[in-house]
Design a protein around this motif. Structure first.
Motif, PDB file in Angstrom:
ATOM      1  N   SER A   3      27.891  68.531   7.965  1.00  0.00           N
ATOM      2  CA  SER A   3      28.463  69.633   8.743  1.00  0.00           C
ATOM      3  C   SER A   3      29.713  69.111   9.459  1.00  0.00           C
ATOM      4  N   THR A   4      30.563  70.028   9.821  1.00  0.00           N
ATOM      5  CA  THR A   4      31.820  69.687  10.490  1.00  0.00           C
ATOM      6  C   THR A   4      31.650  69.828  11.999  1.00  0.00           C
ATOM      7  N   ALA A   5      32.217  68.862  12.762  1.00  0.00           N
ATOM      8  CA  ALA A   5      32.172  68.915  14.229  1.00  0.00           C
ATOM      9  C   ALA A   5      33.519  69.416  14.748  1.00  0.00           C
ATOM     10  N   PHE A   6      33.476  70.357  15.708  1.00  0.00           N
ATOM     11  CA  PHE A   6      34.691  70.942  16.299  1.00  0.00           C
ATOM     12  C   PHE A   6      34.696  70.694  17.808  1.00  0.00           C
ATOM     13  N   ASP A   7      35.926  70.676  18.397  1.00  0.00           N
ATOM     14  CA  ASP A   7      36.015  70.594  19.866  1.00  0.00           C
ATOM     15  C   ASP A   7      36.067  72.020  20.424  1.00  0.00           C
ATOM     16  N   ALA A   8      36.308  72.158  21.746  1.00  0.00           N
ATOM     17  CA  ALA A   8      36.319  73.462  22.396  1.00  0.00           C
ATOM     18  C   ALA A   8      37.440  74.351  21.865  1.00  0.00           C
ATOM     19  N   ASN A   9      38.525  73.742  21.357  1.00  0.00           N
ATOM     20  CA  ASN A   9      39.652  74.519  20.820  1.00  0.00           C
ATOM     21  C   ASN A   9      39.511  74.773  19.322  1.00  0.00           C
ATOM     22  N   LYS A  10      38.362  74.500  18.779  1.00  0.00           N
ATOM     23  CA  LYS A  10      38.040  74.692  17.362  1.00  0.00           C
ATOM     24  C   LYS A  10      38.834  73.782  16.439  1.00  0.00           C
ATOM     25  N   ASN A  11      39.208  72.599  16.967  1.00  0.00           N
ATOM     26  CA  ASN A  11      39.843  71.584  16.132  1.00  0.00           C
ATOM     27  C   ASN A  11      38.751  70.693  15.555  1.00  0.00           C
TER      28      ASN A  11
END
Length: 172
Positions: A3-11
């Motif tokens: 799965s892909t991990a994202f930060d709060a800004n969806k990066n």
């Protein structure tokens, strides 16, 4: 699983994954495949015909050599009832022999019968059967070995004929 991990800004910040070592399973699968290949090679190249059928007589396996010996393609045999290939005069004897094997009588012998070639001729064979049981002791499959004795039977018949003729001559 990945799965892909994202930060709060969806990066995208990375990937998260779980792996499982399946090396042992792959080794086991490879050993099983090699064992099956060895068994199939043995069965296909044996002088005798190894076959299997259900307890009610439906053919489930015959080797490729069946075609050369009897003229039938495998798909003409597998799924058919064994009675189609056994001479009518021999059938009840074969059924009795198999029944005794299935109920566990300790008869290690063979039974002789005529088997039908696709061209309509009959060939003598010696048959031996063994039941295959499930964990509860129920017969789930019958395996057999068939040995061509046609030449021996022809020789026996010729010897009987010669003995009859000799008996006539000595009677004169």
């Amino acid at each position: 699983i990945m799965s892909t991990a994202f930060d709060a800004n969806k990066n995208v910040t990375g990937f998260l994954g779980v792996t499982r070592d399946i090396s042992k399973r792959k080794v086991t699968e490879d050993l099983l495949r090699k064992s099956e290949e060895k068994y199939r090679s043995f069965v296909e190249n044996a002088n005798d015909i190894v076959f299997s059928m259900t307890p009610n007589g439906i053919m489930t396996y015959v080797p490729e050599k069946w075609t050369g010996l009897f003229g039938y393609e495998n798909n003409e045999v597998i799924g058919s009832h064994a009675s189609q290939f056994i001479h009518p005069d021999d059938y009840s004897r074969i059924v009795d022999f198999v029944r005794k094997k299935v109920i566990g009588e300790k008869d290690n012998g063979t039974v002789e019968c005529r088997l039908l070639h696709k061209n309509g001729s009959w060939r003598w064979h010696s048959l031996s059967y063994s039941p295959i049981l499930d964990a509860q002791g129920n017969v789930v499959l019958i395996q057999g070995i068939s040995h061509d004795i046609n030449e021996r039977k022809r020789t026996e018949d010729a010897l009987k004929k010669a003995n009859r003729q000799l008996g006539l001559l000595t009677g004169i």
